[in-house]
Design a protein around this motif. Sequence first.
Motif, mmCIF file in Angstrom:
data_model
loop_
_atom_site.group_PDB
_atom_site.id
_atom_site.type_symbol
_atom_site.label_atom_id
_atom_site.label_comp_id
_atom_site.label_asym_id
_atom_site.label_seq_id
_atom_site.Cartn_x
_atom_site.Cartn_y
_atom_site.Cartn_z
ATOM 1 N N LEU A 4 0.821 -1.206 0.000
ATOM 2 C CA LEU A 4 0.000 0.000 0.000
ATOM 3 C C LEU A 4 0.858 1.260 0.000
ATOM 4 C CD1 LEU A 4 -2.721 1.483 0.252
ATOM 5 C CD2 LEU A 4 -2.529 1.187 2.736
ATOM 6 N N LEU A 5 1.834 1.305 0.898
ATOM 7 C CA LEU A 5 2.656 2.508 1.036
ATOM 8 C C LEU A 5 3.523 2.741 -0.204
ATOM 9 C CD1 LEU A 5 3.731 2.188 4.783
ATOM 10 C CD2 LEU A 5 1.905 3.587 3.800
ATOM 11 N N ASP A 6 4.051 1.659 -0.787
ATOM 12 C CA ASP A 6 4.915 1.814 -1.962
ATOM 13 C C ASP A 6 4.136 2.227 -3.205
ATOM 14 O OD1 ASP A 6 7.035 1.095 -0.390
ATOM 15 O OD2 ASP A 6 7.091 -1.005 -1.057
ATOM 16 N N ASN A 7 2.842 2.000 -3.192
ATOM 17 C CA ASN A 7 2.016 2.327 -4.366
ATOM 18 C C ASN A 7 0.887 3.279 -3.985
ATOM 19 O OD1 ASN A 7 3.049 0.181 -6.493
ATOM 20 N ND2 ASN A 7 2.787 -0.918 -4.557
ATOM 21 N N LEU A 8 1.163 4.111 -2.996
ATOM 22 C CA LEU A 8 0.126 5.014 -2.515
ATOM 23 C C LEU A 8 -0.374 5.949 -3.605
ATOM 24 C CD1 LEU A 8 -1.381 5.552 0.112
ATOM 25 C CD2 LEU A 8 0.295 7.331 0.642
ATOM 26 N N ASP A 9 0.523 6.360 -4.511
ATOM 27 C CA ASP A 9 0.106 7.261 -5.584
ATOM 28 C C ASP A 9 -0.941 6.610 -6.487
ATOM 29 O OD1 ASP A 9 2.128 5.434 -6.356
ATOM 30 O OD2 ASP A 9 2.543 6.615 -8.159
ATOM 31 N N ILE A 10 -0.783 5.319 -6.739
ATOM 32 C CA ILE A 10 -1.744 4.607 -7.590
ATOM 33 C C ILE A 10 -3.095 4.489 -6.881
ATOM 34 C CG2 ILE A 10 -2.262 2.421 -8.729
ATOM 35 C CD1 ILE A 10 0.700 1.979 -9.104
ATOM 36 N N ALA A 168 -10.363 2.789 -9.426
ATOM 37 C CA ALA A 168 -9.927 1.769 -8.479
ATOM 38 C C ALA A 168 -9.817 0.383 -9.106
ATOM 39 C CB ALA A 168 -10.873 1.734 -7.281
ATOM 40 N N GLY A 169 -10.690 0.100 -10.090
ATOM 41 C CA GLY A 169 -10.633 -1.211 -10.724
ATOM 42 C C GLY A 169 -9.369 -1.448 -11.518
ATOM 43 N N ALA A 170 -8.636 -0.373 -11.832
ATOM 44 C CA ALA A 170 -7.404 -0.499 -12.614
ATOM 45 C C ALA A 170 -6.156 -0.533 -11.744
ATOM 46 C CB ALA A 170 -7.304 0.662 -13.613
ATOM 47 N N ILE A 171 -6.328 -0.401 -10.435
ATOM 48 C CA ILE A 171 -5.162 -0.358 -9.540
ATOM 49 C C ILE A 171 -4.346 -1.634 -9.648
ATOM 50 C CG2 ILE A 171 -4.471 -0.352 -7.110
ATOM 51 C CD1 ILE A 171 -6.740 1.586 -6.558
ATOM 52 N N ARG A 172 -5.014 -2.779 -9.700
ATOM 53 C CA ARG A 172 -4.303 -4.049 -9.767
ATOM 54 C C ARG A 172 -3.402 -4.119 -10.979
ATOM 55 N NH1 ARG A 172 -3.672 -7.673 -13.481
ATOM 56 N NH2 ARG A 172 -5.843 -7.299 -14.063
ATOM 57 N N VAL A 185 -2.786 -6.677 -3.621
ATOM 58 C CA VAL A 185 -3.332 -5.418 -4.150
ATOM 59 C C VAL A 185 -4.858 -5.475 -4.172
ATOM 60 C CG1 VAL A 185 -3.482 -3.918 -6.162
ATOM 61 C CG2 VAL A 185 -1.277 -4.907 -5.507
ATOM 62 N N LEU A 186 -5.404 -6.584 -4.634
ATOM 63 C CA LEU A 186 -6.852 -6.731 -4.700
ATOM 64 C C LEU A 186 -7.484 -6.715 -3.314
ATOM 65 C CD1 LEU A 186 -7.232 -9.415 -7.523
ATOM 66 C CD2 LEU A 186 -7.837 -6.985 -7.641
ATOM 67 N N LEU A 187 -6.797 -7.283 -2.333
ATOM 68 C CA LEU A 187 -7.321 -7.272 -0.965
ATOM 69 C C LEU A 187 -7.391 -5.840 -0.427
ATOM 70 C CD1 LEU A 187 -5.571 -10.407 0.597
ATOM 71 C CD2 LEU A 187 -8.006 -10.127 0.046
ATOM 72 N N TRP A 188 -6.387 -5.037 -0.732
ATOM 73 C CA TRP A 188 -6.417 -3.635 -0.309
ATOM 74 C C TRP A 188 -7.549 -2.880 -1.005
ATOM 75 C CZ3 TRP A 188 -4.659 -1.597 3.838
ATOM 76 C CH2 TRP A 188 -3.486 -2.056 4.444
ATOM 77 N N VAL A 189 -7.708 -3.119 -2.289
ATOM 78 C CA VAL A 189 -8.789 -2.469 -3.037
ATOM 79 C C VAL A 189 -10.142 -2.859 -2.450
ATOM 80 C CG1 VAL A 189 -9.968 -2.335 -5.278
ATOM 81 C CG2 VAL A 189 -7.467 -2.272 -5.173
#
Length: 215
Positions: A4-10, A168-172, A185-189
Amino acid sequence: MDVLLDNLDIFVRGFRTTLVLFVWSAIFSTILGMIVGTMRVSPVPVMRGVGTIYVNLVRNTPLTLIFFFFAFGYPKLRLGEVSYETLAIIALSLYTATYIAEVLRSGFNTVPIGQAEAARAIGLSFVPTMTRVVLPQAFRAVIPPFMSVLIALLKNTTVAAGFSVAEAGAIRAYASERGEPAMIVLLWVALFFVILVMILAFIQRRLENRWRVAR
């Protein structure tokens, strides 16, 4: 947590776009839904017919096909350049409005017919009767199903990820390009979506309690 922290911008960009899609679609679909719902109970046969055709046609069309039309069919009409985000809002609004219209139509049926007759007796026409007398009472009665439609709208925004909208659906997909594990990633979303749904459920309870007292 590192994912989460490493990809916070996404995550921030994705959920910001999701909220933009949700808020604007909720506003437009509610307005359109009230208009169509009113048409569905109109004493004018033509208006009832138009409302019925719209609801049955759009509601029975898969949302993905509606997105396909606006993403690939609209540009061929050469009506001017519109961003994919705007087209996604239009698609979501047109689709969700059909469900809101039916929810409100069921709410209209909960209002005693004497209310409308009393309004007409003092000289109000159909539109003022609906907007000033029937609609406020009907809306109170349909808060739970109305909020359920909004929750479904929130989740439907993920369809836009397949049509070049970075929500949000494109974050993964974006995180996978950085080598992040897709499942985490999906669990965080999913967690963030659960939080948003809980917020909507909280608003629903507050509105129900407030208007229950008002009665």
